[in-house]
Structure formats: C-alpha cells, structure tokens
Design an enzyme around this catalytic site. Structure first.
Site, PDB file in Angstrom:
ATOM      1  N   ASP A  90      -8.916   6.363   3.049  1.00  0.00           N
ATOM      2  CA  ASP A  90      -8.948   6.086   4.488  1.00  0.00           C
ATOM      3  C   ASP A  90     -10.232   6.503   5.184  1.00  0.00           C
ATOM      4  O   ASP A  90     -10.426   6.220   6.345  1.00  0.00           O
ATOM      5  CB  ASP A  90      -7.772   6.790   5.177  1.00  0.00           C
ATOM      6  CG  ASP A  90      -7.997   8.290   5.287  1.00  0.00           C
ATOM      7  OD1 ASP A  90      -8.570   8.865   4.346  1.00  0.00           O
ATOM      8  OD2 ASP A  90      -7.597   8.887   6.303  1.00  0.00           O
ATOM      9  N   ASP A 123      -6.839   9.036  -2.588  1.00  0.00           N
ATOM     10  CA  ASP A 123      -7.541  10.083  -1.868  1.00  0.00           C
ATOM     11  C   ASP A 123      -6.480  11.036  -1.298  1.00  0.00           C
ATOM     12  O   ASP A 123      -5.375  10.609  -0.968  1.00  0.00           O
ATOM     13  CB  ASP A 123      -8.363   9.462  -0.735  1.00  0.00           C
ATOM     14  CG  ASP A 123      -8.954  10.506   0.179  1.00  0.00           C
ATOM     15  OD1 ASP A 123      -9.640  11.405  -0.317  1.00  0.00           O
ATOM     16  OD2 ASP A 123      -8.695  10.429   1.399  1.00  0.00           O
ATOM     17  N   ASP A 172     -14.698   7.329   1.402  1.00  0.00           N
ATOM     18  CA  ASP A 172     -13.955   6.570   0.395  1.00  0.00           C
ATOM     19  C   ASP A 172     -14.529   5.162   0.199  1.00  0.00           C
ATOM     20  O   ASP A 172     -14.166   4.474  -0.760  1.00  0.00           O
ATOM     21  CB  ASP A 172     -12.475   6.433   0.805  1.00  0.00           C
ATOM     22  CG  ASP A 172     -11.773   7.775   0.890  1.00  0.00           C
ATOM     23  OD1 ASP A 172     -12.076   8.639   0.048  1.00  0.00           O
ATOM     24  OD2 ASP A 172     -10.946   7.955   1.785  1.00  0.00           O
ATOM     25  N   CYS A 207      -3.999 -34.818  -2.915  1.00  0.00           N
ATOM     26  CA  CYS A 207      -3.533 -34.225  -4.169  1.00  0.00           C
ATOM     27  C   CYS A 207      -4.609 -33.319  -4.753  1.00  0.00           C
ATOM     28  O   CYS A 207      -5.700 -33.167  -4.196  1.00  0.00           O
ATOM     29  CB  CYS A 207      -3.178 -35.321  -5.170  1.00  0.00           C
ATOM     30  SG  CYS A 207      -4.612 -36.281  -5.709  1.00  0.00           S
TER      31      CYS A 207
END
Length: 859
Positions: free
Chosen positions: A643, A445, A647, A13
């Site tokens: 990408d 971007d 970036d 639990c």
C-alpha cells in the site's frame, strides 16, 4: 508511444477482429492493436512520429470496415454517459428487423411447407397448373426479409472483395446460393409449363429454397437480437458506476449557492454539499462535519466521519451534516472516473488465452469456404444432384460462422471485471486476470496491509501507582500531540472516563518524545534514548521491554519527577480479517510470505499471530524489489500486495501487483489489481474471481471449437452414407445462432459469483498481541478532536519552492508548530494549513520565512 481507442463498425465475428488487427498492425510505427468484438472498439499503441490516427482509420477502411477515433472525455464520469448507446441502438434495429422478418416468414412457411402438415392452400396456389403462382408468392414473401436484412449481403460481399471474408460473408454466400437456386427453379417451372413438361414443373415446386433463405436470415437475426440483449447485460457494471456520478454541483460564488453542471466544476472551486446529496468531485472538507457513506466505491458499510481537512471522494453519499469543500480533482482525475477507466480498459483488453482463437479466426472463414466448395463438388460428382449438393454446402457455410469464437473471451472478461468492480476489486487488464490464477506465492507488505497501519494501546504497566494514574498522566502529556500513538492513549483514557492530568510547558522533542510539567514535577514520555538522556533509571523495568519487543509491541516510557513511572505498549495490530485471509490463501495451496522493515522479533510476532508461512524482516524500502526478484528467480509465480510508496517497485516487479486501495497513488498506479476496500480478504476474492473467469473463458473456447469440429462434418453430410442423416440449412442457422447465445449466457453466469466465506478464526492467540478494548471508539475520538481543534484553515502562497526537497522543508517547518497540520502543493505553490486556531497566520508565515522561502500571502 501514443495510446488511443477507436470505434469500429461493421464487425460481426472473430474473423473480423483478426482482419482489422492484421490491417492495422501492418502500419509502420504500430506497436500493438487490440480489437474487442463485444465493445466494437480497438485499442492501439503507436509511434505518433510514424503513423497518424487518420492513417489507422484508413487502414481499417481498406479492410472493409468503418472506424473513428474516440475522443477522450475531459469532463469526468458524467460525460462518459453516452447520449446514444450503441448497444441499445443495435438492439432496437435488430428488433425491428426481427419483427419484419417474422411477419413475412410465417405466411412464407405456411405456403411452402403447410401442405406437409395438412394445411390447405388457396386455390390459385394449388396444383401443378398454378406452380408459377406458388413459386412467385414464395419469392415475393421472401424478398422483404432479404431487403430488411440486406446488411448481411453488403457487409459479406464487401469483405469478400477486400479478401477479408468474415461471418457475414458465410451468411451472404449461403443465403444467396439458396436465393439464386430458387430464382433458377422459378424460371425452370415457367419454362416447363410453357413447353408441356408438368412433371419437371412439379419437381421444381419442391425445390425452391426461398423458405430456407428466409429462415436462415430470420434465425440469424434472432440470434443477433438475443446476443445484443445479452451484450447489454454484460456492461451493467460500467453503467452502474456511471450512474453513481451526480449531474450537478452547488457552487458557492460570492457567498451565494448556485447549481451548475458537474462538467463546469473546476479545481479550486468551493462547493456546498447538503445532507442526502452525493459529493460531486474529489476534494477536501473546509467547514462542517458529516458522515459520508463510501460503500458505493469501497464497499465499507459504515459511514466515515469527515471534518475540516479530511479528503472526500466524488460519488459518495453525504448522509447527515451540511459542509463545504474545495474541489481538488475534477473530470478525468476523480476517483470514480479513474475506476470507470480501469474497468473499461480491462473490459476491452484480451487475455493471452484468446490468442489461439485469434490465430484460428484469421484463417477460419477462407477454410470454411473451401470446405463448402469441396462438399458441393464431392456430392455433386458422386451423383447426388444439384439440390442435395447445394444444401450440404449451404449448411457448412451457415453452421461454421465463428461468432462464438469471437465472443468467447471478451464477454467473460467484461462480466468478470465488472463483477470485480462491484466487489471493490479493479483489474487493470485481462492479462492480469489470467496471470493471477497461476500464482503460487503471495507476498504481503506488513504495515497497512497485514496490519491496520495505525498503533493501538495493548499494555499498561505502572511502577509507582495505579494503571489509571499512569494513563491519566500519559493523556495529559499526549493531549496536544498529533502523533498516532497519542490518539491511541487518548482513546483508552476516554474509554476509562479518566481526566487527563493538566500539563504545562509542553514541548515536542523530535525523534525522542514529549516533555512538560505537572503539579508533581517535570514529566517526560518517549523512547529509551530520551530516558537515558534525562538520567532515568530503567532497572525497574527489568526484562519487560524485551518481552514486549518479542511480542511485536513498541514500549513507550513515562517518567515523572526523575523516576520511571511506567510503560505503555503499543502495537500495529493485524486487521480483523488478516488471519482468516491468510488461512484461506494457504487453503488454496498458496505460500504466504511477509515483507517488513521492522526488526526480526516484531516480524516473527506478527507472522505467528497471523499464521504466515515465512517472514523476511529488516528489509529496506529499496530492497523489497530485490526480495521479489529472488522469489521469481527461484521459479515462484508471485503476487505482491502492498500500500505504500516504498512498495511501488515491488508491485511493478511481481508477476501481479496488488495495491490496497487506501494506499498511495504511486502504489495504485504501479499495481495490476486495486483492492478498493483496503481489506486483505479481498486478495482471496480477487484470486477466486480470476479463476472463475478463466474457467468460463476455457469453457467458452472449448464449446466454440467443439461446436465447429462436430458441426462442420455433420453439415457436410459425413453421417449420410452410414445413417442417412443430413443437416437442413435452416437447422444449421438455428444451431449457429444458439452457439453464440450460449457463449454469452455462460459468461453472464459470472454475475452469480459469490466470494467464499473466510474461516472463522480469532485475530489473536495465546502469546500474541491483543487488540485494545473498544477500538471502534478511536474513529469517534478522531472526529471529535478534529471538530474541536481543527476549526481554522489557512492557505499560504509561497515563492521559491522548486522541488520535492523544498516541499518537504516547508511542510516540516509548518508541522513543527503546535496544533498545526500542513500539506504543500508544489504545482500551485501554496500550503494548506489546518490548525486548532492557537497559531496565527503571521506565525505560520514566519516559520516558512525562517525555512528560507518567501510568503506572498495568507488567506
């Protein structure tokens, strides 16, 4: 800091979770411990100079649980497939316990309560004179149920001894109280009959509680069984990913194919892949051409053409031709293994929203035990007798088990991240899930994210003839170039069935363009600077170049025999789904901003085309991070989608970084979410799924808390004085079990999540760039050209390379050769060169030597 995962057993639990985390986080050098009840595992970050894995295991044992360090697999996805699935083993054990319990519970209930519904009792059990036999039979039928479910007692009382009570402690206390009371009643019956008090014996025959103890244990086991079944379903996404990996590979050794286990493949091995077979590991095609179905990993429905020099990904399907490949990344380094690792880590992590439940769980069980004790004392001293008071206390103990609290968050996270993986969306942790649904600004971007990342032909403007004549000249000049602009021109020429003009004396002019000669004289193609260097009069072009620039297009000038022949314009066009994805994001109340290093005119053209709210143009790579920081300083909750390598800092800076999957490894590693399909539309799906998952978590936590807030007072008898209503311990056990099942089933509803349909919007509009005709033919053209021209592959062993600058120098020297594409592996000290066969190995070696490095061999 070390980061390890431990397997924990004995937890039942949320209180167990809190106990284990508390015990481990007390250790010196421990930075963070995160326990997952669903997977029975613990992720820890610690300083290895201050604490060892064995010390962590010992701390867990002192808390009353068992622990072991999970060994890191180095064989890849196939090694992750467990030979012994703990969830399935748990389910099998639960099922046996449940059936044994039911076999003895049915006759027990018939004996103890059959008379209430008119069932006759055997003569030796009927009547006060047979009260001992009646009570003893119930005890003997109850005993196997207690024995088969003994783990509740062992675990529960062990936790009490360690002063870390948990759910099993509540079960053990409640059922033990009922059992002890029943045994006492059995002795009282024997004493009463022996001393001539039949009325006392008759009273205790209705006050045994053996059936309550047995029913409590059986119902809890039933709930645990249903819970185990549901748990198995929550891990379906990971299991389906595991099943993608092939078990064997075809190794080519001394020209002979031999089947070997996938685990035996090493980087650099040459493998064969037959039609219909799965690609075993990540690598590079050496020989042959085929179409590869990558939908299992990327979701792209159309097969992708692969030829020499192309990268292929493990677990994808070779649909047509036979090819050979070099293994580049094996084991844990393959794309599939990294995806599975991300999904497993996200599933095992906790969202910040679960911290409230964790804090409450740490004190919940001791408080419940105190409430049960107070309930018993209150009713007993109010004169309601031992039986009534004990029943109320047992009901409080049983109904309060905090299973639902412990499962509320992890099951939703596991199902949510698994559902995301099926859609090609990888969340790196649960915190990302929670943060993503709170963002209000999406920063995109431009190149490769909003746009395709490759130029396409948009305009042909001929000054001294027909369009087709200009395009044929352009195709002749560009036919030997590997530049993306050349591919766009060649694709259009082929679509129009034009024959390229023969060109001799071809030369690539770095940073300027191309030159050559035709039967009509010398010709050049390139930028405005090249034209000016050759004295070409550009007055004929007028304001056309400026107009093209305003539309976000790049003009490419062509001149022949000293005269401007025409302009061909290119543009990196928006992805098919970009406009619709931006509209969907804005419909959800999000502001959309675009970052680009292009000039303001190009950025504004793309902004208008796609419908973006705001553009920040002429941003240098190092300034993207600063732009994100300014937005965050203004109070924005920002997700950055990109990408490229440039970036990565911005992805790390943003509240949530989201990497397009086709981007670089650096961008993917810096991001919190990876979009495997390289589709901006998945930004919308990722946002929607995070909201759906957090909604499910909130719903689960609400019902878990609400259930206990309502259940405990009712079990304690709060409604008895006014309405005469009480809660039987057996009903309390059933309610407790069903609450856990409800939480798991509610989380499983996330498997029904469907991504929203994007609005039907055209990519272009009046005044904006338009897609060139038949763009899908470019893929076929690229494949065809590779097949014809990239048939020669060589590997150069190079000495003297020590850094990234050395690598760049060698690549520059080799790529300057006509028809050559080279990639340098700094670690292996080698260059892999794919060419059209026109350049010899000696010429390649000379180019490297002239660059200042030593070539040890050419293979």
């Amino acid at each position: 800091m070390n980061k390890d995962r431990f397997d924990i057993s004995g937890m039942s639990c949320a209180a167990c979770v809190a106990n284990v985390e508390k015990a481990v986080e007390k250790l010196p050098g421990m930075q963070h411990a995160e326990v997952n009840l669903l997977t029975n595992s613990m992720m820890v970050q610690y300083d290895a100079s201050q604490v060892t894995p064995q010390a962590i295991v010992d701390a867990v044992k002192r808390a009353g649980y068992a622990a072991s360090l999970r060994e890191t697999a180095d064989k890849g996805a196939s090694a992750r497939m467990p030979a012994h699935d703990p969830i399935k083993a748990e389910l099998a054990a639960m099922t046996v316990r449940l059936w044994v319990s039911l076999v003895f519970l049915v006759p027990l209930m018939a004996v103890s309560m059959g008379g209430m519904i008119g069932l006759p009792l055997p003569g030796f059990l009927d009547g006060v004179e047979n009260a001992v036999s009646f009570a003893l039979t119930q005890f003997l039928l109850c005993l196997p149920i207690v024995v088969v479910n003994r783990r509740y007692f062992f675990a529960g009382f062990r936790s009490l001894l360690h002063r870390t009570p948990n759910m099993d402690s509540l079960i053990a206390l409640g059922s033990s109280a009922a059992l002890v009371y029943g045994v006492v009643a059995l002795y009282r019956i024997g004493w009463a009959l022996g001393h001539g008090y039949p009325d006392v014996a008759a009273h205790y025959t209705h006050d045994l509680y053996f059936e309550s103890a047995a029913m409590i244990l059986t119902l809890i086991t039933l709930g645990r069984t249903l819970e185990a079944i549901s748990k198995g379903k929550t891990g379906a996404a990971i299991e389906s990913l595991l099943n993608l990996a092939p078990r064997t590979a075809l190794l080519i050794y001394d020209g002979v194919e031999q089947e070997i286990p996938l685990e035996a493949v090493k980087a650099g091995d040459i493998l064969a892949v037959k039609p219909g077979a799965k690609i075993p590991v990540d690598g590079t095609v050496i020989d042959g051409v085929s179409a590869v179905d990558e939908s299992a990993l990327t979701g792209e429905s159309l097969p992708v053409e692969k030829g020499p020099g192309d990268a292929v990904t493990g677990a994808t399907l070779n649909t047509s031709g036979y090819f050979t490949m070099r293994a580049d990344r094996v084991g844990e380094d393959t794309t599939l293994s990294r995806i599975i690792g991300l999904v497993e880590e996200a599933s095992a992590s906790k969202a910040p929203i679960s911290q409230l439940a964790d804090r409450i769980s740490g004190i919940f069980v001791p408080v419940v035990i105190a409430i049960a004790l107070l309930t018993f004392l209150a009713w007993f001293f109010m004169g309601h007798g031992l039986e009534f008071s004990l029943a109320r206390a047992i009901s409080v103990l049983i109904i309060s088990c905090p299973c639902a609290l412990g499962l509320a968050t992890p099951v939703a996270i596991m199902v949510g991240t698994g559902r995301g993986a099926k859609e090609g969306i990888l969340y790196k942790n649960a915190e990302t899930l929670e943060n993503l649904c709170r963002i209000d600004t999406v920063v995109l971007d431009k190149t490769g994210t909003v746009t395709e990342g490759r130029p396409q032909l948009t305009d042909i403007i001929a000054f001294n003839g027909e369009e087709d004549a200009l395009l044929a000249l352009a195709a002749g000049l560009e036919s030997r170039s590997e530049h993306p602009l050349a591919l766009a021109i060649m694709e259009e020429a082929k679509a129009r069935r034009l024959i390229p003009v023969p060109v001799s004396d071809f030369a690539a002019l770095s940073g300027l363009g191309l030159s050559g000669s035709t039967t009509d004289g010398p010709c050049i193609a390139g930028n405005q600077r090249l034209m000016q260097q050759h004295g070409i009069d550009l007055a004929l072009a007028g304001d056309i170049p400026a107009r093209l620039a305003r539309e976000g297009k790049t003009p490419l000038y062509f001149a022949q025999d000293g005269q401007l022949a025409g302009i061909i314009a290119m543009a990196d066009l928006p992805r098919q789904t970009s406009r619709a994805a931006v509209a969907a994001l804005k419909a959800r109340g999000l502001q959309v901003v675009m970052l680009t290093g292009d000039n303001a005119a190009t950025g504004e053209a793309v902004r208008q085309t796609v419908g973006i709210d705001r553009v920040i143009a002429e941003v240098m790579p190092q300034e993207k991070d600063e732009a994100i920081r300014h937005l965050m300083d203004a109070g924005k909750k920002v997700v950055m989608v990109g990408d490229g390598i440039n970036d990565a800092p911005a992805l790390a800076r943003a509240d949530v970084g989201m990497a397009i999957g086709a981007g670089t490894d650096v961008a993917v590693e810096s991001a919190d979410v990876v979009l495997m399909k390289s589709d901006l539309a998945d930004t919308v799906t990722a946002y929607d799924l995070s909201r759906a998952t957090l909604h499910t978590i909130r719903m689960n936590l609400f019902w878990a808390f609400f259930y206990n807030i309502i259940g405990i007072p009712v079990a304690a008898g709060l409604l008895y004085p006014a309405f005469g209503l009480t809660l039987n311990p057996m009903i309390a056990a059933a309610a407790m079990s069903l609450s856990s099942v409800f939480v798991v089933v509610n989380a499983l509803r996330l498997n029904l999540f469907q991504k929203s349909a994007l609005p039907d919007m055209p990519v272009s509009e009046k005044g904006a760039v338009t897609r060139s005709p038949q763009p899908e033919k470019m893929v076929a053209l690229i494949s065809e050209r590779k097949e014809m021209r990239m048939s020669s592959t060589k590997t150069l062993s190079i000495e003297g390379m020590n850094c990234g600058h050395c690598k760049a120098s060698v690549e520059k020297a080799l790529n300057a050769l006509p028809g050559v594409r080279a990639e340098v592996d700094l670690e292996k000290k080698e260059a892999r060169v794919v060419s059209d066969g026109q350049v010899s190995g000696e010429e390649m070696a000379k180019a490297v030597t002239d660059a200042g490095f030593e070539v040890k061999g050419v293979a």
